[in-house]
Design a protein around this motif. Structure first.
Motif, PDB file in Angstrom:
ATOM      1  N   PHE A 144      -7.319   1.576   0.264  1.00 12.23           N
ATOM      2  CA  PHE A 144      -8.105   2.504  -0.549  1.00 12.23           C
ATOM      3  C   PHE A 144      -7.744   2.418  -2.035  1.00 12.23           C
ATOM      4  CE2 PHE A 144      -4.334   4.792   0.671  1.00 12.23           C
ATOM      5  CZ  PHE A 144      -3.987   5.532  -0.451  1.00 12.23           C
ATOM      6  N   ALA A 145      -6.828   1.536  -2.396  1.00 16.15           N
ATOM      7  CA  ALA A 145      -6.444   1.379  -3.800  1.00 16.15           C
ATOM      8  C   ALA A 145      -5.828   0.000  -3.981  1.00 16.15           C
ATOM      9  CB  ALA A 145      -5.443   2.455  -4.209  1.00 16.15           C
ATOM     10  N   THR A 146      -5.793  -0.443  -5.246  1.00 15.43           N
ATOM     11  CA  THR A 146      -5.139  -1.704  -5.583  1.00 15.43           C
ATOM     12  C   THR A 146      -4.098  -1.437  -6.655  1.00 15.43           C
ATOM     13  OG1 THR A 146      -6.818  -2.215  -7.262  1.00 15.43           O
ATOM     14  CG2 THR A 146      -7.165  -3.119  -5.055  1.00 15.43           C
ATOM     15  N   LEU A 147      -3.046  -2.230  -6.638  1.00 19.00           N
ATOM     16  CA  LEU A 147      -2.028  -2.159  -7.671  1.00 19.00           C
ATOM     17  C   LEU A 147      -2.552  -2.940  -8.871  1.00 19.00           C
ATOM     18  CD1 LEU A 147       0.864  -0.981  -7.911  1.00 19.00           C
ATOM     19  CD2 LEU A 147       1.728  -3.206  -7.222  1.00 19.00           C
ATOM     20  N   GLU A 148      -2.351  -2.433 -10.049  1.00 18.08           N
ATOM     21  CA  GLU A 148      -2.870  -3.073 -11.266  1.00 18.08           C
ATOM     22  C   GLU A 148      -1.704  -3.506 -12.152  1.00 18.08           C
ATOM     23  OE1 GLU A 148      -5.980  -3.765 -11.610  1.00 18.08           O
ATOM     24  OE2 GLU A 148      -6.689  -2.580  -9.920  1.00 18.08           O
ATOM     25  N   PRO A 149      -1.885  -4.444 -13.031  1.00 18.57           N
ATOM     26  CA  PRO A 149      -3.107  -5.215 -13.254  1.00 18.57           C
ATOM     27  C   PRO A 149      -3.099  -6.512 -12.461  1.00 18.57           C
ATOM     28  CG  PRO A 149      -1.606  -5.620 -15.071  1.00 18.57           C
ATOM     29  CD  PRO A 149      -0.900  -4.680 -14.105  1.00 18.57           C
ATOM     30  N   ASP A 150      -4.221  -6.852 -11.931  1.00 25.17           N
ATOM     31  CA  ASP A 150      -4.481  -8.165 -11.323  1.00 25.17           C
ATOM     32  C   ASP A 150      -3.382  -8.667 -10.390  1.00 25.17           C
ATOM     33  OD1 ASP A 150      -6.849  -8.308 -12.822  1.00 25.17           O
ATOM     34  OD2 ASP A 150      -5.754  -9.081 -14.549  1.00 25.17           O
ATOM     35  N   THR A 151      -2.987  -7.854  -9.456  1.00 24.90           N
ATOM     36  CA  THR A 151      -2.065  -8.333  -8.425  1.00 24.90           C
ATOM     37  C   THR A 151      -2.812  -8.356  -7.109  1.00 24.90           C
ATOM     38  OG1 THR A 151      -1.230  -6.187  -7.693  1.00 24.90           O
ATOM     39  CG2 THR A 151      -0.150  -7.170  -9.613  1.00 24.90           C
ATOM     40  N   ASP A 152      -2.216  -8.982  -6.116  1.00 25.20           N
ATOM     41  CA  ASP A 152      -2.875  -8.988  -4.809  1.00 25.20           C
ATOM     42  C   ASP A 152      -2.360  -7.855  -3.919  1.00 25.20           C
ATOM     43  OD1 ASP A 152      -0.376 -10.054  -4.403  1.00 25.20           O
ATOM     44  OD2 ASP A 152      -1.040 -11.730  -3.160  1.00 25.20           O
ATOM     45  N   TYR A 153      -1.608  -6.925  -4.496  1.00 27.17           N
ATOM     46  CA  TYR A 153      -1.132  -5.787  -3.730  1.00 27.17           C
ATOM     47  C   TYR A 153      -2.221  -4.739  -3.570  1.00 27.17           C
ATOM     48  CZ  TYR A 153       3.779  -7.153  -3.743  1.00 27.17           C
ATOM     49  OH  TYR A 153       4.962  -7.804  -3.525  1.00 27.17           O
ATOM     50  N   MET A 154      -2.226  -4.091  -2.429  1.00 28.14           N
ATOM     51  CA  MET A 154      -3.134  -2.981  -2.190  1.00 28.14           C
ATOM     52  C   MET A 154      -2.361  -1.827  -1.564  1.00 28.14           C
ATOM     53  SD  MET A 154      -5.369  -4.544   0.890  1.00 28.14           S
ATOM     54  CE  MET A 154      -4.622  -5.867   1.800  1.00 28.14           C
ATOM     55  N   ILE A 155      -2.962  -0.668  -1.647  1.00 29.35           N
ATOM     56  CA  ILE A 155      -2.368   0.528  -1.047  1.00 29.35           C
ATOM     57  C   ILE A 155      -3.247   0.904   0.131  1.00 29.35           C
ATOM     58  CG2 ILE A 155      -1.726   2.924  -1.445  1.00 29.35           C
ATOM     59  CD1 ILE A 155      -1.009   2.007  -4.281  1.00 29.35           C
ATOM     60  N   SER A 156      -2.597   1.077   1.274  1.00 34.79           N
ATOM     61  CA  SER A 156      -3.321   1.263   2.527  1.00 34.79           C
ATOM     62  C   SER A 156      -2.763   2.438   3.319  1.00 34.79           C
ATOM     63  CB  SER A 156      -3.211   0.005   3.393  1.00 34.79           C
ATOM     64  OG  SER A 156      -3.710  -1.119   2.723  1.00 34.79           O
ATOM     65  N   LEU A 157      -3.619   2.930   4.187  1.00 33.16           N
ATOM     66  CA  LEU A 157      -3.235   3.980   5.128  1.00 33.16           C
ATOM     67  C   LEU A 157      -2.994   3.332   6.485  1.00 33.16           C
ATOM     68  CD1 LEU A 157      -4.605   7.461   5.647  1.00 33.16           C
ATOM     69  CD2 LEU A 157      -4.990   5.852   7.506  1.00 33.16           C
ATOM     70  N   ASP A 158      -1.868   3.635   7.116  1.00 30.74           N
ATOM     71  CA  ASP A 158      -1.586   3.174   8.473  1.00 30.74           C
ATOM     72  C   ASP A 158      -2.475   3.990   9.409  1.00 30.74           C
ATOM     73  OD1 ASP A 158      -0.397   3.290  11.168  1.00 30.74           O
ATOM     74  OD2 ASP A 158       1.240   2.142  10.300  1.00 30.74           O
ATOM     75  N   ASN A 159      -3.364   3.319  10.121  1.00 31.67           N
ATOM     76  CA  ASN A 159      -4.342   4.026  10.954  1.00 31.67           C
ATOM     77  C   ASN A 159      -3.695   4.795  12.096  1.00 31.67           C
ATOM     78  OD1 ASN A 159      -7.257   4.507  11.319  1.00 31.67           O
ATOM     79  ND2 ASN A 159      -6.861   3.601  13.324  1.00 31.67           N
ATOM     80  N   GLN A 160      -2.496   4.415  12.486  1.00 30.78           N
ATOM     81  CA  GLN A 160      -1.832   5.089  13.602  1.00 30.78           C
ATOM     82  C   GLN A 160      -1.274   6.458  13.210  1.00 30.78           C
ATOM     83  OE1 GLN A 160      -1.808   3.855  16.743  1.00 30.78           O
ATOM     84  NE2 GLN A 160      -0.880   5.779  17.410  1.00 30.78           N
ATOM     85  N   ASP A 161      -0.514   6.503  12.114  1.00 33.04           N
ATOM     86  CA  ASP A 161       0.165   7.758  11.763  1.00 33.04           C
ATOM     87  C   ASP A 161      -0.260   8.357  10.417  1.00 33.04           C
ATOM     88  OD1 ASP A 161       1.450   6.186   9.869  1.00 33.04           O
ATOM     89  OD2 ASP A 161       3.425   6.317  10.801  1.00 33.04           O
ATOM     90  N   GLY A 162      -1.117   7.658   9.676  1.00 30.09           N
ATOM     91  CA  GLY A 162      -1.615   8.184   8.407  1.00 30.09           C
ATOM     92  C   GLY A 162      -0.684   7.996   7.222  1.00 30.09           C
ATOM     93  N   SER A 163       0.422   7.297   7.413  1.00 36.61           N
ATOM     94  CA  SER A 163       1.346   7.056   6.298  1.00 36.61           C
ATOM     95  C   SER A 163       0.723   6.065   5.311  1.00 36.61           C
ATOM     96  CB  SER A 163       2.690   6.546   6.809  1.00 36.61           C
ATOM     97  OG  SER A 163       2.523   5.370   7.579  1.00 36.61           O
TER      98      SER A 163
END
Length: 195
Positions: A144-163
């Motif tokens: 649901f988010a990306t780390l900036e600037p121009d990296t391939d990192y993203m921020i995600s929610l673990d579908n199992q526990d919501g972390s």
């Protein structure tokens, strides 16, 4: 019927997102609303007004009045139940990406859908991400988010526990950022759009 935990999640995430969007609105009002080139073929309630093709138009996040079945369809396509926090996040507002600063100072860009067509594009991207996770035999995460600037990192929610996790495509999550979506959203500081 939702469990007590699911009910709390469904209440906490929208409330935390509303507070963050209000902080953005306050920031916009102190300076000026961000603008984007107007495209009549890419309509959105976010535009302040219609204009000529390519003309810069102010925009802002807009509360979504309609219920979306996108995450029900996503869950059906993946044969899983989608965590309610990610559905609450993506279906609450129409918006362009919003820049924020995390507590550790790193910049991120929160992703949203601009219109119905963009929501379908998001669904396709989330399915692709999920299929990659299945192929790697890794637990499902939803970005649901990306780390900036121009990296391939993203921020995600673990579908199992919501972390909430920092991860890169094709790899396992690297760093837990928050216990849940609401806790993560509450820590973010809106950042002014560059002129």
């Amino acid at each position: 019927m939702p469990t007590d935990l699911q009910t709390d999640i469904m209440m906490d995430t929208p409330q935390a997102l509303d507070q963050l969007i209000q902080r953005f609105t306050d920031l916009f009002e102190q300076r000026s609303y961000p603008s984007t080139p107007y495209d009549p073929d890419w309509p959105s309630l976010c535009y302040h007004h219609e204009a000529k093709l390519g003309e810069e138009v102010p925009w802002q996040p807009v509360f979504s009045q309609r219920r979306s079945d996108m995450f029900q369809r996503l869950g059906n396509a993946l044969d899983v139940t989608i965590h309610p926090a990610i559905a609450a996040y993506y279906t609450r507002y129409w918006s362009d990406p919003l820049p924020c600063r995390m507590q550790d100072g790193r910049l991120i860009s929160l992703l949203f859908a601009w219109n119905e067509q963009d929501m379908e594009r998001l669904r396709a991207n989330l399915i692709g991400h999920a299929m990659s996770k299945q192929k790697q035999k890794r637990p499902l995460t939803l970005f649901f988010a990306t780390l900036e600037p121009d990296t391939d990192y993203m921020i995600s929610l673990d579908n199992q526990d919501g972390s909430i996790w920092l991860e890169r495509p094709g790899r396992k999550p690297e760093q837990q950022l928050a216990q849940d979506m609401a806790a993560f959203l509450k820590t973010l500081e809106p950042v002014r759009f560059s002129s």
